[in-house]
Structure formats: structure tokens, C-alpha cells
Design a protein around this motif. Structure first.
Motif, PDB file in Angstrom:
ATOM      1  N   LEU A 168       0.807  -1.226   0.000  1.00  0.00           N
ATOM      2  CA  LEU A 168       0.000   0.000   0.000  1.00  0.00           C
ATOM      3  C   LEU A 168       0.838   1.272   0.000  1.00  0.00           C
ATOM      4  N   GLY A 169       2.150   1.124  -0.064  1.00  0.00           N
ATOM      5  CA  GLY A 169       2.997   2.311  -0.129  1.00  0.00           C
ATOM      6  C   GLY A 169       4.233   2.163   0.731  1.00  0.00           C
ATOM      7  N   ALA A 170       5.378   2.515   0.178  1.00  0.00           N
ATOM      8  CA  ALA A 170       6.639   2.403   0.894  1.00  0.00           C
ATOM      9  C   ALA A 170       6.789   3.549   1.889  1.00  0.00           C
ATOM     10  N   SER A 171       7.746   3.403   2.812  1.00  0.00           N
ATOM     11  CA  SER A 171       8.039   4.485   3.748  1.00  0.00           C
ATOM     12  C   SER A 171       8.688   5.652   3.004  1.00  0.00           C
ATOM     13  N   SER A 172       8.704   6.804   3.643  1.00  0.00           N
ATOM     14  CA  SER A 172       9.228   8.003   2.983  1.00  0.00           C
ATOM     15  C   SER A 172      10.694   7.825   2.576  1.00  0.00           C
TER      16      SER A 172
ATOM     17  N   ALA B 229      15.078   6.763  -1.498  1.00  0.00           N
ATOM     18  CA  ALA B 229      16.116   5.872  -2.030  1.00  0.00           C
ATOM     19  C   ALA B 229      15.768   5.405  -3.430  1.00  0.00           C
ATOM     20  N   GLU B 230      14.496   5.095  -3.655  1.00  0.00           N
ATOM     21  CA  GLU B 230      14.062   4.669  -4.989  1.00  0.00           C
ATOM     22  C   GLU B 230      14.253   5.800  -5.997  1.00  0.00           C
ATOM     23  N   GLY B 231      13.881   7.019  -5.607  1.00  0.00           N
ATOM     24  CA  GLY B 231      14.036   8.159  -6.501  1.00  0.00           C
ATOM     25  C   GLY B 231      15.488   8.457  -6.811  1.00  0.00           C
TER      26      GLY B 231
ATOM     27  N   ALA C 277       9.739  13.738  -6.295  1.00  0.00           N
ATOM     28  CA  ALA C 277      10.275  14.587  -7.354  1.00  0.00           C
ATOM     29  C   ALA C 277      11.400  13.892  -8.121  1.00  0.00           C
ATOM     30  N   LEU C 278      12.138  13.012  -7.439  1.00  0.00           N
ATOM     31  CA  LEU C 278      13.218  12.279  -8.088  1.00  0.00           C
ATOM     32  C   LEU C 278      12.730  11.049  -8.853  1.00  0.00           C
ATOM     33  N   GLY C 279      11.449  10.727  -8.714  1.00  0.00           N
ATOM     34  CA  GLY C 279      10.902   9.591  -9.442  1.00  0.00           C
ATOM     35  C   GLY C 279      10.508   8.411  -8.579  1.00  0.00           C
ATOM     36  N   GLY C 280      10.538   8.567  -7.250  1.00  0.00           N
ATOM     37  CA  GLY C 280      10.119   7.496  -6.357  1.00  0.00           C
ATOM     38  C   GLY C 280       8.615   7.301  -6.392  1.00  0.00           C
ATOM     39  N   THR C 281       8.171   6.097  -6.034  1.00  0.00           N
ATOM     40  CA  THR C 281       6.753   5.754  -6.064  1.00  0.00           C
ATOM     41  C   THR C 281       6.106   6.050  -4.716  1.00  0.00           C
TER      42      THR C 281
END
Length: 231
Positions: free
Chosen positions: A56-60, A65-67, A189-193
Motif C-alpha cells: 500500500l505504499g513504501a516508507s518516505s 532511495a528509490e528516486g 520529485a526524483l521519481g520514487g513511487t
């Protein structure tokens, strides 16, 4: 007139006073505090596994890190490590002090999350996803407060929070929420989900941690003379 005694630590919306690693190790109640530290870190890792497994959604911080990985081509793990190092640099102006809890946070949380992810059944329905997420959110906040309340030092990201609370004098929940929202925004903004669960966690974590921390912070004799230093 005699000076009035300080109110109990757990009755104040404060983080515990700053202690060096030596002071942390010399302070009383070590068996209780060590057990609380270990339980908090293992439970924190389990909570991360529940949150990730819910889908349902990763932590901030995972979003960030993904972005970063998306923008730089680094692996997710390498991006996570670089962020942790960058956060530790901010400890210097915040005068945050590491301790046993800082080291064990790095060693135990990820390992506990991996074990929990292997043992926990994957949710098959939306109701099960919501159950995983709800339990993960409460466990995340409680175990965060549990290990911080043991007073052996914070992990890299939590140290950013406690240091900022002491320096700014702002309530913990406002500082934590501000950090979480900023990290989510930069990561997105960096592209993280970003999922619905990410937003809920960013907004709810601060108030929950502050509430639990009132009851999990172990009082020490030195608190009466030194006092706490920040809101």
C-alpha cells in the motif's frame, strides 16, 4: 521557598536529554534497557516488512532511495546507504551523539525485516493488505519509541529527528512530520513511487511516536539534575 521538583520525563512532550556513548553504557537499568533496545529494533524491522508486504505504499525514506536510484543509476541498496551517510553528516551541526543503539540499528533492523518478510504470509485480499498495513504502522511507531526510549542512541534517520527536536525546541510530532513530508516530496520529485500508505505513514508517524515515547522512555537518576533539553 523550596525549588519544585521537575515533572516526570514521561509527563513531558520531550525527547530524553543527550548522552554520550559512555554515559549511555554507565546509566542504570541496563538489563531492562538492553532488552527494550533489542525488542524495539527487531520489532521495527518486522514492522517494515509488514508495511512493504502490504503493497500500500513504501516508507518516505524508501521513496527517497528509490528516486535517487532512478536518477543516478545506483542500486536501491547503494542509494539507501548513501542517504544514511548523508543523514549522519547532519548529526554534526545538530550535536547528536551515537551509541550502541546506533550500531545495532544498522545491524539488526534490516536483518529482522528480511526474516519477517520470509516468515509472514503474503496478503491475498485488500482486507489482508489493510490488516498488514495497520499492524505495521502501529508496530512501526511503537517499536521506534521503544528503542529510542531505551536511551542507547538513535539510528541514523531517527537521530536527525531527535537532534532537530533538541535544537529547535519544537514538539517531536511536528519535527517528525516535517521531515517525513519533506523526504516524501523529494523522493517523489526524483521519481520514487508514492502510495496512499506512504502519505498516511508520513502524517501519522510523528504523533504516534511522540505518544508512545511518553511511556517507553526509561527515566534515569541524572534526569532530575540535568533535565531534558528540548521539546
Amino acid at each position: 521557598m523550596p525549588a519544585s521538583s521537575s515533572p516526570p520525563l514521561t509527563d513531558q512532550p520531550l525527547v530524553a536529554r543527550r548522552m554520550s556513548a559512555g554515559e549511555q553504557l554507565r546509566a542504570e537499568h541496563k538489563p531492562r534497557r538492553l532488552l527494550q533496545l533489542l525488542a524495539g529494533l527487531i520489532g521495527y524491522g518486522t514492522a517494515l516488512a509488514l508495511l512493504v508486504g502490504s503493497g500500500l505504499g513504501a516508507s518516505s525514506w524508501n521513496v527517497l532511495a528509490e528516486g535517487l536510484a532512478h536518477r543516478t543509476g545506483l542500486s536501491f541498496g547503494m542509494a539507501t546507504n548513501l542517504i544514511a551517510l548523508a543523514v549522519l553528516v547532519f548529526w554534526i551541526p545538530l550535536r547528536e551523539l551515537p551509541g550502541l543503539g546506533t550500531v545495532l540499528n544498522v545491524l539488526l533492523v534490516g536483518a529482522a525485516a528480511d526474516v519477517a518478510a520470509h516468515l509472514l504470509p503474503a496478503p491475498g485480499t485488500l482486507a489482508e493488505q489493510l490488516a498488514h498495513y495497520s499492524l505495521g504502522l502501529l508496530l512501526f511507531a511503537f517499536c521506534d519509541a521503544l528503542y529510542l526510549g531505551a536511551r542507547f542512541g538513535a539510528g541514523p534517520r531517527d537521530g536527525l529527528m531527535t537532534g532537530a527536536v533538541r535544537v529547535t525546541g519544537r514538539p517531536l510530532w511536528t519535527v517528525r512530520t516535517g521531515i517525513e513530508v519533506l523526504v516524501v516530496a523529494v523522493g517523489w520529485a526524483l521519481g520514487g513511487t508514492v502510495g496512499a500508505g506512504t502519505v498516511v505513514l508520513a502524517v501519522a508517524a510523528g504523533p504516534l511516536v511522540q505518544t508512545f515515547l511518553r511511556h517507553t522512555t526509561v527515566p534515569l537518576r541524572a534526569d532530575g539534575s540535568a533535565g531534558s533539553t528540548a521539546r
